[in-house]
Scaffold this motif. Structure first.
Motif, PDB file in Angstrom:
ATOM      1  N   ARG A 182     -14.335  80.124  32.331  1.00  0.00           N
ATOM      2  CA  ARG A 182     -14.135  80.610  30.623  1.00  0.00           C
ATOM      3  C   ARG A 182     -15.122  79.642  29.763  1.00  0.00           C
ATOM      4  NH1 ARG A 182      -8.489  80.720  32.396  1.00  0.00           N
ATOM      5  NH2 ARG A 182      -7.802  82.823  32.811  1.00  0.00           N
ATOM      6  N   GLU A 183     -15.066  78.518  30.260  1.00  0.00           N
ATOM      7  CA  GLU A 183     -15.786  77.463  29.488  1.00  0.00           C
ATOM      8  C   GLU A 183     -17.396  77.815  29.562  1.00  0.00           C
ATOM      9  OE1 GLU A 183     -15.127  74.374  27.132  1.00  0.00           O
ATOM     10  OE2 GLU A 183     -13.862  76.239  26.881  1.00  0.00           O
ATOM     11  N   LYS A 185     -18.715  80.536  30.372  1.00  0.00           N
ATOM     12  CA  LYS A 185     -18.946  81.653  29.475  1.00  0.00           C
ATOM     13  C   LYS A 185     -19.112  81.515  28.191  1.00  0.00           C
ATOM     14  CE  LYS A 185     -19.530  86.119  28.312  1.00  0.00           C
ATOM     15  NZ  LYS A 185     -20.580  87.042  28.438  1.00  0.00           N
ATOM     16  N   ARG A 186     -18.347  80.747  27.604  1.00  0.00           N
ATOM     17  CA  ARG A 186     -18.525  80.284  26.186  1.00  0.00           C
ATOM     18  C   ARG A 186     -19.641  79.157  25.834  1.00  0.00           C
ATOM     19  NH1 ARG A 186     -16.540  76.700  22.445  1.00  0.00           N
ATOM     20  NH2 ARG A 186     -15.633  75.217  24.375  1.00  0.00           N
ATOM     21  N   LYS A 187     -20.095  78.506  26.632  1.00  0.00           N
ATOM     22  CA  LYS A 187     -21.089  77.564  26.432  1.00  0.00           C
ATOM     23  C   LYS A 187     -22.441  78.174  26.910  1.00  0.00           C
ATOM     24  CE  LYS A 187     -18.576  74.123  24.987  1.00  0.00           C
ATOM     25  NZ  LYS A 187     -18.280  72.884  25.788  1.00  0.00           N
TER      26      LYS A 187
END
Length: 426
Positions: A182-183, A185-187
Motif C-alpha cells: 500500500r505504501e 503504491k502511495r509513494k
C-alpha cells in the motif's frame, strides 16, 4: 466439476498410457544420424538459462562426439502445453525438463523411463536422499532433481529505496507485506507487487504459514473453501486498493518474467522463484534484489526448498543409455556446473555445490546468498503434488480471474475451485 472436464482429465491419462504402450516396442525416439545417436533435449526458461544450457550442451557434444543433441526451449506455460501434446502423441523428447507437479502425471502415464536401470551411466550417490526421492513414484526413479530453489519477493531495490518505504526483512508477515504494498503504491504511483491471488504457489506459502498444506499425505485437499476464501479476499482487497496489479495486467502472466508487472515497469516487486528471477536483470537492471516470502502471523515460514526442476528421459527413447549420459553430465559434471551456475537453482550434487557456490558471481551469488540466509529457517518440503495438481494450477488462476474481474465473489470462486479440485483428485 463439469462432467466433460472430468472426462478430459481421465482421457489424457488414458492417452498417455496407451501412447507409451503402442510406441515402446517401436521406439519413437530420435534416430541415429551419420553414426551418431541424436537426442532431443527440451526445457523451459529465460534467455539467460537458454544461453548457458546451449554452452553446456556444446561441451557435452565435444566430450561425447558420438552423440548429437538437438535443443529447444520456451516459456513455462508454452513448454508445459507442448510437452503434454508430445507426450499424449507418444513423441516425448528423449530428455526433458520437468516440474515437481509433472512427475506423478507422466510417470503414472507411462511417459518416463525408469532411470534406476541406467545406474552405469547416471550417478546419483552425491544427491541428498530426500531430494532424490522426490523424483520417485512407487519406488521407481523416474526423474532426477537438477537443483533446489525457493520462492522469493524479487524487487527493484533502487525504486523501493527511493520511495522511503522500509525494505523487506526476514520474518515479515503477510499483513506487513500488504502494508508495504500500500505504501509503495502511495509513494510511487505503481502497484507494489503482482497480485498474489492468481498464484497457487503463493497460496501454498500462505497456507503453510497457517500450519496447513495443499495436499495431506492421506490424499485429497489440505484446506477448505473457507481457507481459500480468506486468501482470495485478502488478495482481491489489495487489488481494489491498487496496491497489487490490476486484473488486466495479472491476466497477461504466462510464466515469463517479461510479462510480469515488474518486467513491464508496472510494479515495484514480484512473487517468483529465485533462479528465474535472473531474467529481471535485463528488464530492471542491476538493482534486482531478493527477499524472503512473508510468514504467518506467528512468524511461521511457509516457503521451503524444493527441487527447482527435474530432468527425465522418455520411455520411448531409442537411446536410453545416451539420454542417461546427458542427464549425468548436466547434474554431475564440474565444468557443466560452472557454466550453468545458479540458472536452475543451486546444484543438488553436494560436492559440486561445495565447489561451485564459493565461486559464483553476480546474480548467481545473489541466489546462493539468499538461500544461505534461509538455510536454518525453512521447513521440510512437502510430498510431490498428485498428478491432478498440474491441471489445477490452471484452474486456480482461472477461478481467481473471475474474482479479479469481479464476476464472482471470493466465496463463490473458492467453493467452485474446491468442488473441481476434489473431483480432479478423486
Amino acid at each position: 466439476m463439469p462432467a466433460d472436464r472430468t472426462t478430459r482429465s481421465w482421457a489424457l491419462l488414458t492417452t498417455l498410457a496407451l501412447s507409451a504402450l503402442l510406441t515402446a516396442c517401436g521406439g519413437s525416439g530420435s534416430a541415429s544420424v551419420d553414426g551418431k545417436a541424436t537426442l532431443r533435449y527440451t526445457w523451459w526458461g529465460n534467455p539467460d538459462r537458454a544461453a548457458r544450457t546451449e554452452k553446456a550442451v556444446a561441451l557435452f557434444e565435444k566430450e561425447h562426439p558420438e552423440i548429437d543433441v538437438q535443443t529447444s526451449f520456451a516459456g513455462y506455460d508454452a513448454y508445459k502445453q507442448k510437452l503434454a501434446t508430445q507426450a499424449a502423441g507418444g513423441d516425448a523428447p528423449d530428455v526433458m525438463q520437468l516440474d515437481y507437479r509433472q512427475i506423478d502425471q507422466y510417470a503414472s502415464g507411462g511417459v518416463l523411463l525408469d532411470l534406476g536401470g541406467q545406474s552405469k551411466s547416471l550417478r546419483t550417490d552425491e544427491i541428498d536422499a530426500g531430494l532424490l526421492a522426490t523424483g520417485k513414484l512407487d519406488g521407481t526413479q523416474y526423474a532426477i532433481p537438477m537443483a533446489r530453489g525457493t520462492e522469493t519477493v524479487v524487487y527493484d531495490a533502487e525504486e523501493w529505496k527511493a520511495s522511503g518505504v522500509a525494505l523487506p526483512r526476514a520474518g515479515w508477515t503477510w499483513d506487513e507485506w500488504a502494508d508495504s504494498m500500500r505504501e509503495l503504491k502511495r509513494k510511487t504511483g505503481k502497484a507494489g507487487s503482482v497480485d498474489p491471488g492468481q498464484s497457487e504457489d503463493a497460496f501454498e506459502v500462505w497456507l503453510r504459514g497457517q500450519g496447513k498444506s495443499l495436499y495431506p499425505r492421506g490424499g485429497g485437499l489440505g484446506f477448505t473453501a473457507d481457507d481459500l476464501t480468506r486468501w482470495w479476499t485478502f488478495a482481491d482487497g489489495l487489488r481494489r486498493e491498487g496496491a497489487v496489479s490490476a486484473a488486466e495486467q495479472t491476466t497477461q502472466l504466462d510464466g515469463s518474467v517479461e510479462n510480469t508487472p515488474l518486467g513491464r515497469a508496472k510494479a515495484v516487486s514480484d512473487l517468483n522463484w529465485d533462479a528465474p528471477s535472473s531474467g529481471f536483470l535485463a528488464l530492471v537492471g542491476d538493482s534486482v534484489k531478493l527477499a524472503p516470502m512473508p510468514s504467518g502471523k506467528d512468524g511461521t515460514p511457509g516457503q521451503y526448498f524444493k527441487p527447482s526442476m527435474f530432468v527425465g528421459a522418455a520411455a520411448t527413447t531409442a537411446h536410453p543409455e545416451e539420454s542417461a549420459r546427458l542427464i549425468d553430465f548436466l547434474i554431475n559434471d564440474p565444468e557443466a556446473a560452472k557454466i550453468l551456475g545458479a540458472s536452475r537453482g543451486i546444484p543438488v550434487n553436494e560436492s559440486i555445490r561445495n565447489d561451485v557456490v564459493p565461486g559464483l558471481e553476480a546474480f548467481d551469488k545473489t541466489i546462493a546468498d539468499y538461500q544461505d540466509s534461509l538455510e536454518k529457517s525453512l521447513k521440510s518440503p512437502p510430498q510431490a503434488p498428485p498428478s491432478g495438481d498440474n491441471a489445477l494450477q490452471t484452474t486456480f488462476s482461472r477461478d481467481y480471474d473471475q474474482v479479479s474481474f469481479e464476476r464472482m465473489s471470493p466465496r463463490e470462486a473458492a467453493e467452485d475451485y474446491v468442488t473441481e479440485a476434489k473431483a480432479e483428485l478423486r
